[in-house]
Design a protein around this motif. Structure first.
Motif, PDB file in Angstrom:
ATOM      1  N   GLU A 145      -4.025   0.863   4.715  1.00  0.00           N
ATOM      2  CA  GLU A 145      -4.922   1.661   3.888  1.00  0.00           C
ATOM      3  C   GLU A 145      -6.032   0.821   3.257  1.00  0.00           C
ATOM      4  OE1 GLU A 145      -4.788   5.018   3.569  1.00  0.00           O
ATOM      5  OE2 GLU A 145      -3.137   5.026   5.018  1.00  0.00           O
ATOM      6  N   PHE A 147      -6.250  -2.472   2.893  1.00  0.00           N
ATOM      7  CA  PHE A 147      -5.861  -3.656   2.132  1.00  0.00           C
ATOM      8  C   PHE A 147      -6.674  -4.870   2.590  1.00  0.00           C
ATOM      9  CE2 PHE A 147      -1.612  -1.487   3.020  1.00  0.00           C
ATOM     10  CZ  PHE A 147      -1.702  -0.664   1.911  1.00  0.00           C
ATOM     11  N   TYR A 162       6.130  -1.638  -4.522  1.00  0.00           N
ATOM     12  CA  TYR A 162       4.979  -2.197  -5.234  1.00  0.00           C
ATOM     13  C   TYR A 162       4.374  -3.281  -4.351  1.00  0.00           C
ATOM     14  CZ  TYR A 162       7.016   0.203  -9.230  1.00  0.00           C
ATOM     15  OH  TYR A 162       7.529   1.170 -10.071  1.00  0.00           O
ATOM     16  N   ASP A 165      -2.052  -6.447  -3.721  1.00  0.00           N
ATOM     17  CA  ASP A 165      -3.174  -6.428  -2.779  1.00  0.00           C
ATOM     18  C   ASP A 165      -4.137  -7.536  -3.203  1.00  0.00           C
ATOM     19  OD1 ASP A 165      -4.923  -5.757  -0.797  1.00  0.00           O
ATOM     20  OD2 ASP A 165      -5.578  -3.859  -1.688  1.00  0.00           O
ATOM     21  N   ARG A 170      -5.477  -6.209  -7.080  1.00  0.00           N
ATOM     22  CA  ARG A 170      -4.897  -5.030  -7.709  1.00  0.00           C
ATOM     23  C   ARG A 170      -3.410  -4.906  -7.358  1.00  0.00           C
ATOM     24  NH1 ARG A 170      -7.422  -0.148  -3.887  1.00  0.00           N
ATOM     25  NH2 ARG A 170      -6.643  -1.008  -1.899  1.00  0.00           N
ATOM     26  N   LEU A 172      -0.458  -2.077  -6.477  1.00  0.00           N
ATOM     27  CA  LEU A 172      -0.302  -0.709  -5.994  1.00  0.00           C
ATOM     28  C   LEU A 172       1.163  -0.285  -6.033  1.00  0.00           C
ATOM     29  CD1 LEU A 172      -2.501  -0.973  -2.750  1.00  0.00           C
ATOM     30  CD2 LEU A 172      -3.255  -0.602  -5.105  1.00  0.00           C
ATOM     31  N   ARG A 173       1.372   1.059  -6.092  1.00  0.00           N
ATOM     32  CA  ARG A 173       2.731   1.606  -6.024  1.00  0.00           C
ATOM     33  C   ARG A 173       2.778   2.740  -5.009  1.00  0.00           C
ATOM     34  NH1 ARG A 173       3.465   4.497 -10.719  1.00  0.00           N
ATOM     35  NH2 ARG A 173       3.250   6.433  -9.537  1.00  0.00           N
ATOM     36  N   PHE A 174       3.807   2.700  -4.147  1.00  0.00           N
ATOM     37  CA  PHE A 174       4.057   3.755  -3.164  1.00  0.00           C
ATOM     38  C   PHE A 174       5.366   4.444  -3.544  1.00  0.00           C
ATOM     39  CE2 PHE A 174       1.564   0.459  -1.266  1.00  0.00           C
ATOM     40  CZ  PHE A 174       0.678   1.081  -0.402  1.00  0.00           C
ATOM     41  N   THR A 182       0.615   7.316   0.805  1.00  0.00           N
ATOM     42  CA  THR A 182      -0.041   7.607  -0.465  1.00  0.00           C
ATOM     43  C   THR A 182       0.366   6.584  -1.526  1.00  0.00           C
ATOM     44  OG1 THR A 182      -0.043   9.970   0.040  1.00  0.00           O
ATOM     45  CG2 THR A 182      -0.355   9.349  -2.261  1.00  0.00           C
ATOM     46  N   PHE A 183      -0.625   6.067  -2.247  1.00  0.00           N
ATOM     47  CA  PHE A 183      -0.324   5.078  -3.275  1.00  0.00           C
ATOM     48  C   PHE A 183      -1.133   5.319  -4.533  1.00  0.00           C
ATOM     49  CE2 PHE A 183      -3.835   3.181  -0.830  1.00  0.00           C
ATOM     50  CZ  PHE A 183      -4.696   2.769  -1.841  1.00  0.00           C
ATOM     51  N   SER A 184      -0.703   4.681  -5.607  1.00  0.00           N
ATOM     52  CA  SER A 184      -1.417   4.696  -6.881  1.00  0.00           C
ATOM     53  C   SER A 184      -1.809   3.267  -7.235  1.00  0.00           C
ATOM     54  CB  SER A 184      -0.523   5.249  -7.998  1.00  0.00           C
ATOM     55  OG  SER A 184      -0.066   6.549  -7.696  1.00  0.00           O
ATOM     56  N   VAL A 185      -3.000   3.101  -7.812  1.00  0.00           N
ATOM     57  CA  VAL A 185      -3.427   1.791  -8.303  1.00  0.00           C
ATOM     58  C   VAL A 185      -2.948   1.682  -9.752  1.00  0.00           C
ATOM     59  CG1 VAL A 185      -5.361   0.263  -8.789  1.00  0.00           C
ATOM     60  CG2 VAL A 185      -5.455   1.796  -6.805  1.00  0.00           C
TER      61      VAL A 185
END
Length: 312
Positions: A145, A147, A162, A165, A170, A172-174, A182-185
Protein backbone atom coordinates in the motif's frame (compact mmCIF):
# COMPACT_ATOMS: atom_id res chain seq x y z
CA UNK A 1 28.13 -18.05 91.27
CA UNK A 2 24.43 -17.35 91.83
CA UNK A 3 24.89 -13.89 90.30
CA UNK A 4 26.60 -15.41 87.26
CA UNK A 5 23.75 -17.87 86.87
CA UNK A 6 21.29 -15.00 87.04
CA UNK A 7 23.30 -13.02 84.54
CA UNK A 8 23.75 -15.91 82.10
CA UNK A 9 20.36 -15.52 80.37
CA UNK A 10 20.97 -11.78 80.06
CA UNK A 11 24.45 -12.33 78.62
CA UNK A 12 23.04 -14.85 76.17
CA UNK A 13 20.42 -12.36 74.99
CA UNK A 14 23.06 -9.65 74.62
CA UNK A 15 25.30 -11.95 72.59
CA UNK A 16 22.41 -12.94 70.36
CA UNK A 17 21.46 -9.31 69.86
CA UNK A 18 25.05 -8.59 68.85
CA UNK A 19 25.01 -11.48 66.42
CA UNK A 20 21.76 -10.33 64.89
CA UNK A 21 23.02 -6.78 64.71
CA UNK A 22 26.20 -7.89 62.93
CA UNK A 23 24.18 -9.98 60.47
CA UNK A 24 22.02 -7.00 59.64
CA UNK A 25 25.08 -4.88 59.07
CA UNK A 26 26.63 -7.47 56.79
CA UNK A 27 23.43 -7.80 54.75
CA UNK A 28 23.26 -4.03 54.46
CA UNK A 29 26.77 -3.90 53.07
CA UNK A 30 26.09 -6.51 50.38
CA UNK A 31 25.51 -5.10 46.88
CA UNK A 32 21.88 -5.04 45.80
CA UNK A 33 20.87 -5.11 42.12
CA UNK A 34 18.22 -2.42 41.86
CA UNK A 35 18.15 -2.62 38.05
CA UNK A 36 16.00 -5.72 37.79
CA UNK A 37 17.96 -6.62 34.65
CA UNK A 38 19.62 -10.04 34.53
CA UNK A 39 23.23 -10.60 33.57
CA UNK A 40 22.91 -12.32 30.19
CA UNK A 41 25.69 -14.60 29.00
CA UNK A 42 26.27 -16.23 25.62
CA UNK A 43 25.47 -19.94 26.01
CA UNK A 44 25.14 -21.20 22.42
CA UNK A 45 25.23 -20.17 18.76
CA UNK A 46 24.19 -21.40 15.32
CA UNK A 47 25.58 -20.67 11.87
CA UNK A 48 23.00 -18.83 9.76
CA UNK A 49 23.89 -16.91 6.61
CA UNK A 50 23.34 -13.12 6.80
CA UNK A 51 20.70 -13.24 9.55
CA UNK A 52 18.62 -10.08 9.87
CA UNK A 53 15.12 -10.44 11.33
CA UNK A 54 14.14 -12.99 14.00
CA UNK A 55 10.67 -14.00 15.19
CA UNK A 56 9.44 -16.53 17.74
CA UNK A 57 5.86 -17.80 17.68
CA UNK A 58 3.63 -18.48 20.67
CA UNK A 59 4.20 -22.20 20.09
CA UNK A 60 7.98 -21.80 19.96
CA UNK A 61 8.70 -21.79 16.20
CA UNK A 62 11.65 -19.63 15.16
CA UNK A 63 11.89 -17.79 11.83
CA UNK A 64 14.96 -15.93 10.52
CA UNK A 65 15.28 -13.76 7.41
CA UNK A 66 18.42 -13.61 5.30
CA UNK A 67 19.36 -10.17 3.98
CA UNK A 68 21.75 -10.22 1.04
CA UNK A 69 23.60 -7.57 -0.93
CA UNK A 70 23.45 -5.92 -3.45
CA UNK A 71 20.09 -4.14 -3.55
CA UNK A 72 17.22 -6.35 -4.65
CA UNK A 73 18.95 -9.65 -3.92
CA UNK A 74 16.92 -12.70 -2.95
CA UNK A 75 17.58 -14.30 0.43
CA UNK A 76 16.25 -17.41 2.14
CA UNK A 77 13.79 -17.13 5.02
CA UNK A 78 14.08 -20.17 7.30
CA UNK A 79 11.73 -21.70 9.88
CA UNK A 80 12.73 -24.07 12.68
CA UNK A 81 10.22 -25.88 14.89
CA UNK A 82 12.01 -24.67 18.02
CA UNK A 83 15.00 -22.67 19.18
CA UNK A 84 16.49 -25.97 20.35
CA UNK A 85 16.44 -27.26 16.75
CA UNK A 86 18.09 -24.06 15.59
CA UNK A 87 20.87 -24.22 18.19
CA UNK A 88 21.32 -27.96 17.59
CA UNK A 89 22.15 -27.00 14.00
CA UNK A 90 19.28 -29.02 12.55
CA UNK A 91 18.07 -28.20 9.06
CA UNK A 92 15.15 -25.78 8.97
CA UNK A 93 11.70 -27.33 8.74
CA UNK A 94 10.80 -25.01 5.84
CA UNK A 95 12.35 -22.30 3.68
CA UNK A 96 11.18 -19.78 1.09
CA UNK A 97 12.67 -16.90 -0.86
CA UNK A 98 12.32 -13.25 0.10
CA UNK A 99 13.67 -10.02 -1.45
CA UNK A 100 15.31 -7.55 0.89
CA UNK A 101 13.58 -9.15 3.88
CA UNK A 102 14.37 -7.48 7.18
CA UNK A 103 11.67 -7.75 9.84
CA UNK A 104 9.53 -10.81 10.50
CA UNK A 105 6.72 -11.64 12.96
CA UNK A 106 4.20 -14.33 13.85
CA UNK A 107 0.62 -13.36 14.67
CA UNK A 108 -1.20 -14.95 17.61
CA UNK A 109 -2.33 -17.85 15.39
CA UNK A 110 1.25 -18.46 14.17
CA UNK A 111 0.70 -17.09 10.67
CA UNK A 112 3.91 -15.49 9.40
CA UNK A 113 4.48 -11.93 8.13
CA UNK A 114 7.65 -10.67 6.43
CA UNK A 115 8.53 -7.11 5.45
CA UNK A 116 10.37 -6.91 2.13
CA UNK A 117 12.06 -3.52 2.05
CA UNK A 118 13.46 -3.49 -1.49
CA UNK A 119 11.95 -3.43 -5.01
CA UNK A 120 8.33 -4.17 -4.03
CA UNK A 121 8.27 -2.70 -0.49
CA UNK A 122 5.52 -4.90 0.92
CA UNK A 123 4.38 -7.29 3.65
CA UNK A 124 4.24 -10.93 2.52
CA UNK A 125 1.90 -13.22 4.47
CA UNK A 126 2.29 -16.99 4.84
CA UNK A 127 -0.62 -18.82 6.42
CA UNK A 128 -0.06 -21.72 8.80
CA UNK A 129 -1.69 -24.92 7.54
CA UNK A 130 -1.93 -27.98 9.79
CA UNK A 131 -2.64 -31.43 8.33
CA UNK A 132 -2.39 -34.56 10.50
CA UNK A 133 -0.64 -32.60 13.25
CA UNK A 134 2.06 -31.43 10.81
CA UNK A 135 2.20 -27.65 10.27
CA UNK A 136 3.57 -25.97 7.15
CA UNK A 137 3.42 -22.46 5.73
CA UNK A 138 1.74 -21.55 2.47
CA UNK A 139 1.84 -18.22 0.67
CA UNK A 140 -1.37 -16.31 1.33
CA UNK A 141 -1.18 -12.75 -0.01
CA UNK A 142 0.69 -9.44 0.12
CA UNK A 143 -0.07 -6.06 1.60
CA UNK A 144 1.39 -3.44 -0.71
CA UNK A 145 0.00 0.00 0.00
CA UNK A 146 2.63 2.53 -1.02
CA UNK A 147 5.09 1.80 1.76
CA UNK A 148 8.66 3.02 1.56
CA UNK A 149 11.14 0.76 3.34
CA UNK A 150 8.64 -1.05 5.63
CA UNK A 151 10.53 -2.29 8.65
CA UNK A 152 9.46 -3.44 12.11
CA UNK A 153 6.20 -5.36 12.60
CA UNK A 154 4.50 -6.66 15.75
CA UNK A 155 1.10 -7.88 16.98
CA UNK A 156 -0.91 -6.87 20.03
CA UNK A 157 -3.10 -9.16 22.15
CA UNK A 158 -6.05 -8.66 19.77
CA UNK A 159 -4.02 -9.78 16.74
CA UNK A 160 -3.77 -6.30 15.24
CA UNK A 161 -0.64 -5.69 13.16
CA UNK A 162 1.55 -2.61 13.67
CA UNK A 163 4.10 -1.54 11.06
CA UNK A 164 6.98 0.94 11.18
CA UNK A 165 6.87 2.53 7.70
CA UNK A 166 10.42 3.85 7.82
CA UNK A 167 10.53 5.77 4.52
CA UNK A 168 7.36 7.72 5.32
CA UNK A 169 8.27 8.14 9.01
CA UNK A 170 4.99 6.83 10.38
CA UNK A 171 3.42 4.06 12.46
CA UNK A 172 0.51 2.10 10.95
CA UNK A 173 -2.08 -0.34 12.34
CA UNK A 174 -3.93 -3.10 10.47
CA UNK A 175 -6.99 -4.43 12.31
CA UNK A 176 -7.46 -7.53 10.08
CA UNK A 177 -4.17 -8.01 8.22
CA UNK A 178 -4.82 -11.63 7.22
CA UNK A 179 -7.81 -10.58 5.13
CA UNK A 180 -7.63 -6.81 4.57
CA UNK A 181 -5.03 -4.20 3.59
CA UNK A 182 -6.95 -1.38 5.29
CA UNK A 183 -4.82 0.51 7.79
CA UNK A 184 -4.83 3.52 10.09
CA UNK A 185 -1.96 5.98 10.55
CA UNK A 186 -1.41 6.20 14.31
CA UNK A 187 1.37 8.77 14.43
CA UNK A 188 4.26 10.19 12.43
CA UNK A 189 7.63 11.94 12.68
CA UNK A 190 9.64 9.50 14.79
CA UNK A 191 12.96 9.91 12.99
CA UNK A 192 13.36 6.84 10.77
CA UNK A 193 11.31 4.26 12.74
CA UNK A 194 12.79 0.78 12.34
CA UNK A 195 12.34 -1.67 15.20
CA UNK A 196 8.98 -2.57 16.72
CA UNK A 197 7.98 -4.84 19.62
CA UNK A 198 4.89 -5.33 21.77
CA UNK A 199 4.73 -6.98 25.21
CA UNK A 200 1.72 -6.83 27.53
CA UNK A 201 0.11 -4.38 25.08
CA UNK A 202 2.97 -1.95 25.55
CA UNK A 203 4.55 -0.91 22.25
CA UNK A 204 8.24 -0.11 21.78
CA UNK A 205 9.51 1.68 18.66
CA UNK A 206 13.05 2.72 17.72
CA UNK A 207 13.80 6.00 15.96
CA UNK A 208 17.16 5.50 14.27
CA UNK A 209 17.97 9.06 13.17
CA UNK A 210 16.39 10.66 16.26
CA UNK A 211 18.39 8.37 18.62
CA UNK A 212 15.23 7.48 20.53
CA UNK A 213 13.33 4.56 21.99
CA UNK A 214 9.60 5.27 22.19
CA UNK A 215 7.34 3.48 24.68
CA UNK A 216 3.54 3.62 24.27
CA UNK A 217 0.74 2.08 26.29
CA UNK A 218 -1.83 0.76 23.80
CA UNK A 219 -5.51 1.49 24.42
CA UNK A 220 -8.29 -1.09 24.11
CA UNK A 221 -8.96 0.13 20.56
CA UNK A 222 -5.31 -0.12 19.50
CA UNK A 223 -4.60 3.60 19.68
CA UNK A 224 -1.45 5.06 21.23
CA UNK A 225 -1.86 6.01 24.87
CA UNK A 226 0.69 7.44 27.27
CA UNK A 227 4.11 7.87 25.67
CA UNK A 228 7.63 7.92 27.06
CA UNK A 229 10.91 8.65 25.26
CA UNK A 230 14.39 7.38 26.11
CA UNK A 231 17.39 8.78 24.27
CA UNK A 232 19.72 6.03 23.01
CA UNK A 233 21.96 6.17 19.93
CA UNK A 234 21.28 4.50 16.57
CA UNK A 235 18.82 1.80 17.63
CA UNK A 236 17.47 -0.57 14.98
CA UNK A 237 15.65 -3.64 16.27
CA UNK A 238 13.90 -4.00 19.63
CA UNK A 239 12.44 -6.95 21.55
CA UNK A 240 10.54 -7.19 24.82
CA UNK A 241 9.73 -9.94 27.30
CA UNK A 242 7.80 -9.07 30.43
CA UNK A 243 9.54 -5.97 31.77
CA UNK A 244 12.89 -6.60 29.99
CA UNK A 245 13.55 -4.59 26.81
CA UNK A 246 16.47 -5.28 24.46
CA UNK A 247 17.49 -2.89 21.67
CA UNK A 248 20.16 -3.47 19.01
CA UNK A 249 22.63 -0.84 17.77
CA UNK A 250 24.42 -2.37 14.75
CA UNK A 251 26.83 0.53 14.34
CA UNK A 252 27.91 0.25 17.98
CA UNK A 253 27.83 -3.57 17.83
CA UNK A 254 25.91 -3.81 21.05
CA UNK A 255 22.60 -4.72 22.66
CA UNK A 256 21.20 -2.37 25.29
CA UNK A 257 19.05 -3.93 28.03
CA UNK A 258 16.54 -1.85 30.00
CA UNK A 259 13.91 -2.47 32.65
CA UNK A 260 10.57 -1.25 31.30
CA UNK A 261 9.39 -0.44 34.82
CA UNK A 262 12.09 2.23 35.00
CA UNK A 263 10.99 3.90 31.74
CA UNK A 264 8.41 6.02 33.48
CA UNK A 265 9.10 9.60 32.42
CA UNK A 266 10.43 11.43 29.39
CA UNK A 267 14.10 12.10 29.90
CA UNK A 268 16.74 13.66 27.69
CA UNK A 269 19.30 11.49 29.44
CA UNK A 270 17.87 8.23 30.76
CA UNK A 271 18.70 7.93 34.46
CA UNK A 272 17.47 4.38 34.92
CA UNK A 273 19.67 1.32 34.76
CA UNK A 274 21.03 -0.13 31.53
CA UNK A 275 23.22 -3.13 30.80
CA UNK A 276 24.95 -3.86 27.52
CA UNK A 277 26.02 -6.89 25.53
CA UNK A 278 28.74 -6.35 22.94
CA UNK A 279 29.48 -8.32 19.80
CA UNK A 280 32.18 -8.45 17.15
CA UNK A 281 29.81 -7.73 14.26
CA UNK A 282 26.69 -5.78 13.40
CA UNK A 283 23.73 -6.92 15.50
CA UNK A 284 20.25 -6.63 13.98
CA UNK A 285 17.29 -8.89 14.78
CA UNK A 286 16.38 -9.74 18.38
CA UNK A 287 13.80 -12.12 19.84
CA UNK A 288 13.12 -13.54 23.28
CA UNK A 289 12.22 -17.21 23.73
CA UNK A 290 10.70 -19.11 26.64
CA UNK A 291 12.94 -21.81 28.08
CA UNK A 292 12.47 -24.51 30.68
CA UNK A 293 14.17 -22.29 33.26
CA UNK A 294 12.81 -18.92 32.18
CA UNK A 295 13.84 -17.18 28.98
CA UNK A 296 16.69 -16.45 26.60
CA UNK A 297 17.53 -13.90 23.90
CA UNK A 298 18.31 -14.73 20.26
CA UNK A 299 20.40 -12.12 18.43
CA UNK A 300 21.27 -11.93 14.73
CA UNK A 301 24.98 -11.15 14.39
CA UNK A 302 24.86 -10.27 10.71
CA UNK A 303 28.56 -9.95 9.88
CA UNK A 304 29.43 -13.11 11.77
CA UNK A 305 26.74 -15.18 10.01
CA UNK A 306 25.55 -16.37 13.41
CA UNK A 307 22.56 -16.43 15.70
CA UNK A 308 23.84 -16.08 19.26
CA UNK A 309 21.80 -17.21 22.26
CA UNK A 310 22.07 -15.36 25.57
CA UNK A 311 20.68 -16.55 28.91
CA UNK A 312 20.67 -15.30 32.52
Amino acid sequence: MKNLRKLAPLLFLLLMAGAISSCKKKAKDEPVDTCGIPELQMTASADVANPCGIAVSAGGKVAVTEFKQPYGSTGTTKIWNSYSDLLAKKLPAQTFQSVGAEAIAFDNNENLYITETELNARIVIYKKITVNVVSTYQYSRVIQEGFINPRGIAFDSKNRLYLADDGKDRLLRFDDPLNSSTFSVLAAVFGSPKGLAIANDTLYLTGYSSDRLYKYELTATGALGKSVIVNSPKLVDVAAYGNIVAAASPGNRRITLLNSNQIHSTEVNFTGCIKTLTGSGDIYGLAFVKTANGYGLLAAHYNQNKIIFYQP
